[in-house]
Design a protein around this motif. Structure first.
Motif, PDB file in Angstrom:
ATOM      1  N   TYR A 120       0.848  -1.203   0.000  1.00 19.95           N
ATOM      2  CA  TYR A 120       0.000   0.000   0.000  1.00 19.95           C
ATOM      3  C   TYR A 120       0.879   1.247   0.000  1.00 19.95           C
ATOM      4  CZ  TYR A 120      -3.897   3.026   1.618  1.00 19.95           C
ATOM      5  OH  TYR A 120      -4.854   4.015   1.751  1.00 19.95           O
ATOM      6  N   ALA A 121       1.913   1.247   0.852  1.00 16.66           N
ATOM      7  CA  ALA A 121       2.823   2.391   0.933  1.00 16.66           C
ATOM      8  C   ALA A 121       3.500   2.644  -0.409  1.00 16.66           C
ATOM      9  CB  ALA A 121       3.876   2.155   2.013  1.00 16.66           C
ATOM     10  N   ARG A 122       3.874   1.561  -1.094  1.00 21.18           N
ATOM     11  CA  ARG A 122       4.569   1.690  -2.377  1.00 21.18           C
ATOM     12  C   ARG A 122       3.690   2.428  -3.398  1.00 21.18           C
ATOM     13  NH1 ARG A 122       5.978  -3.047  -2.386  1.00 21.18           N
ATOM     14  NH2 ARG A 122       8.090  -2.728  -1.563  1.00 21.18           N
ATOM     15  N   VAL A 123       2.407   2.093  -3.433  1.00 21.40           N
ATOM     16  CA  VAL A 123       1.492   2.751  -4.373  1.00 21.40           C
ATOM     17  C   VAL A 123       1.317   4.220  -3.997  1.00 21.40           C
ATOM     18  CG1 VAL A 123      -0.835   2.759  -5.321  1.00 21.40           C
ATOM     19  CG2 VAL A 123       0.296   0.585  -4.843  1.00 21.40           C
ATOM     20  N   GLU A 134      14.118   3.489  -7.454  1.00 21.13           N
ATOM     21  CA  GLU A 134      15.055   3.371  -6.336  1.00 21.13           C
ATOM     22  C   GLU A 134      14.621   4.260  -5.179  1.00 21.13           C
ATOM     23  OE1 GLU A 134      19.462   5.021  -5.482  1.00 21.13           O
ATOM     24  OE2 GLU A 134      19.382   3.564  -7.119  1.00 21.13           O
ATOM     25  N   GLN A 135      14.200   5.489  -5.497  1.00 18.68           N
ATOM     26  CA  GLN A 135      13.750   6.410  -4.457  1.00 18.68           C
ATOM     27  C   GLN A 135      12.461   5.908  -3.797  1.00 18.68           C
ATOM     28  OE1 GLN A 135      13.676   9.855  -7.073  1.00 18.68           O
ATOM     29  NE2 GLN A 135      15.326  10.831  -5.892  1.00 18.68           N
ATOM     30  N   VAL A 136      11.587   5.324  -4.606  1.00 23.05           N
ATOM     31  CA  VAL A 136      10.345   4.774  -4.065  1.00 23.05           C
ATOM     32  C   VAL A 136      10.651   3.656  -3.070  1.00 23.05           C
ATOM     33  CG1 VAL A 136       8.262   3.434  -4.603  1.00 23.05           C
ATOM     34  CG2 VAL A 136       8.893   5.391  -6.025  1.00 23.05           C
ATOM     35  N   GLU A 137      11.523   2.723  -3.465  1.00 17.47           N
ATOM     36  CA  GLU A 137      11.846   1.591  -2.596  1.00 17.47           C
ATOM     37  C   GLU A 137      12.536   2.045  -1.311  1.00 17.47           C
ATOM     38  OE1 GLU A 137      10.861  -1.552  -2.816  1.00 17.47           O
ATOM     39  OE2 GLU A 137       9.689  -0.810  -4.504  1.00 17.47           O
ATOM     40  N   THR A 138      13.410   3.033  -1.425  1.00 12.52           N
ATOM     41  CA  THR A 138      14.085   3.557  -0.238  1.00 12.52           C
ATOM     42  C   THR A 138      13.074   4.201   0.711  1.00 12.52           C
ATOM     43  OG1 THR A 138      16.111   3.962  -1.497  1.00 12.52           O
ATOM     44  CG2 THR A 138      15.890   5.127   0.592  1.00 12.52           C
ATOM     45  N   ALA A 139      12.114   4.937   0.138  1.00 18.77           N
ATOM     46  CA  ALA A 139      11.086   5.580   0.960  1.00 18.77           C
ATOM     47  C   ALA A 139      10.175   4.545   1.621  1.00 18.77           C
ATOM     48  CB  ALA A 139      10.264   6.544   0.107  1.00 18.77           C
ATOM     49  N   VAL A 140       9.862   3.463   0.906  1.00 19.16           N
ATOM     50  CA  VAL A 140       9.036   2.397   1.481  1.00 19.16           C
ATOM     51  C   VAL A 140       9.757   1.765   2.671  1.00 19.16           C
ATOM     52  CG1 VAL A 140       8.059   0.099   1.093  1.00 19.16           C
ATOM     53  CG2 VAL A 140       7.751   1.885  -0.628  1.00 19.16           C
ATOM     54  N   GLN A 141      11.042   1.471   2.502  1.00 20.08           N
ATOM     55  CA  GLN A 141      11.817   0.886   3.590  1.00 20.08           C
ATOM     56  C   GLN A 141      11.865   1.824   4.799  1.00 20.08           C
ATOM     57  OE1 GLN A 141      12.944  -2.107   3.887  1.00 20.08           O
ATOM     58  NE2 GLN A 141      12.565  -2.839   1.821  1.00 20.08           N
ATOM     59  N   ALA A 142      11.992   3.123   4.528  1.00 16.27           N
ATOM     60  CA  ALA A 142      12.019   4.104   5.618  1.00 16.27           C
ATOM     61  C   ALA A 142      10.682   4.111   6.364  1.00 16.27           C
ATOM     62  CB  ALA A 142      12.320   5.493   5.068  1.00 16.27           C
TER      63      ALA A 142
END
Length: 273
Positions: A120-123, A134-142
């Motif tokens: 959900y966060a990724r969307v 890459e920025q999306v995945e980093t933000a999801v992990q954060a």
């Protein structure tokens, strides 16, 4: 106490992290292949991450750290760098959130970040214009790292009020929404989490202008985080806090009781099968 090394500002965080991981692996006299077999991930994935071309998950980092007997240093570096993915104005809020004993959240559009699933966060994060994968995945992990405050030894009380429309807004499709509503039901099982729903039948409410969070800190006044289209606003200015508190009290008074709210979430979940 471990102090994460300061990354070179000209180097991407993932590249810096990968270089530190590679240095530790070489120092331990381990090949990529041997390490990959130890942590039960593919050698190609280890290579991608050490080159800064993929964002490691927390599970990957923990296994990598354990295999090198790094004592949690690499995991802490990973957390430090992914936290840095948050906008500078939001980092102040993360400090407040970490210290708070109680959080009161209102969200009229989406599930609040503290209760989002990674899918959900990724969307939601992909909706920000101009972000690379890459920025999306980093933000999801954060965002997932941020949720750890709910599983620490003494988590804050979390009082969440959602607009009913959040349960029916198609973010990521049926599977994503079904799992997200399941996540809300799981969270509500905790005695330290309460979720209430404001009915759609109310139409326009005090909260339709935007979401916010109120943090209560020990021995201090409240601090609020107010969402906006471009960036959030963090303040402990008394007039602002009182205005947001009054708005929250009105919204919560309009919400269904908790048991009715949970039944609404269950009913909405069945529509996403």
């Amino acid at each position: 106490m471990y102090v994460p090394p300061d990354p070179d500002p000209t180097v991407k965080p993932l590249v810096f992290l990968g270089a530190e991981m590679r240095k530790r692996r070489i120092r331990a006299n381990l090949t990529q292949d041997r390490l990959a077999r130890t942590i039960q991930f593919s050698q190609s994935l280890v290579g991608f991450i050490e080159r800064g071309e993929r964002t490691p998950s927390q599970n990957f980092m923990q296994r990598y750290d354990d295999a090198l007997n790094a004592g949690g240093e690499l995991v802490r570096l990973w957390a430090h760098l992914t936290r840095g993915a948050s906008p500078r104005w939001f980092r102040n809020w993360l400090e407040v959130e970490h210290e708070a004993h109680t959080l009161h959240s209102w969200e009229p559009l989406v599930v609040p970040g503290l209760l989002q699933t990674d899918a959900y966060a990724r969307v939601v994060i992909r909706g920000e214009p101009g972000l690379t994968e890459e920025q999306v995945e980093t933000a999801v992990q954060a965002r997932m790292e941020r949720q750890k405050i709910l599983t620490q030894s003494t988590p804050p009380m979390l009082w969440v009020v959602l607009d009913e429309g959040v349960l029916h807004r198609p973010i990521g499709g049926n599977k994503t929404m079904h799992r997200q509503l399941e996540r809300l039901l799981e969270a509500d099982e905790s005695p330290r989490v309460s979720i209430q729903i404001v009915p759609l039948t109310l139409g326009a409410t005090t909260g339709t202008s935007g979401g916010f969070i109120i943090a209560q800190l020990p021995g201090d006044g409240d601090t609020v985080y107010i969402e906006s289209a471009t960036h959030g606003h963090v303040t402990n200015r008394l007039e602002d806090v009182e205005a947001i508190r009054a708005r929250y009290d009105k919204i919560r008074a309009d919400a269904h009781p908790q048991h009715v709210s949970i039944q609404l979430i269950r009913e909405a979940q069945t529509s996403w099968i």
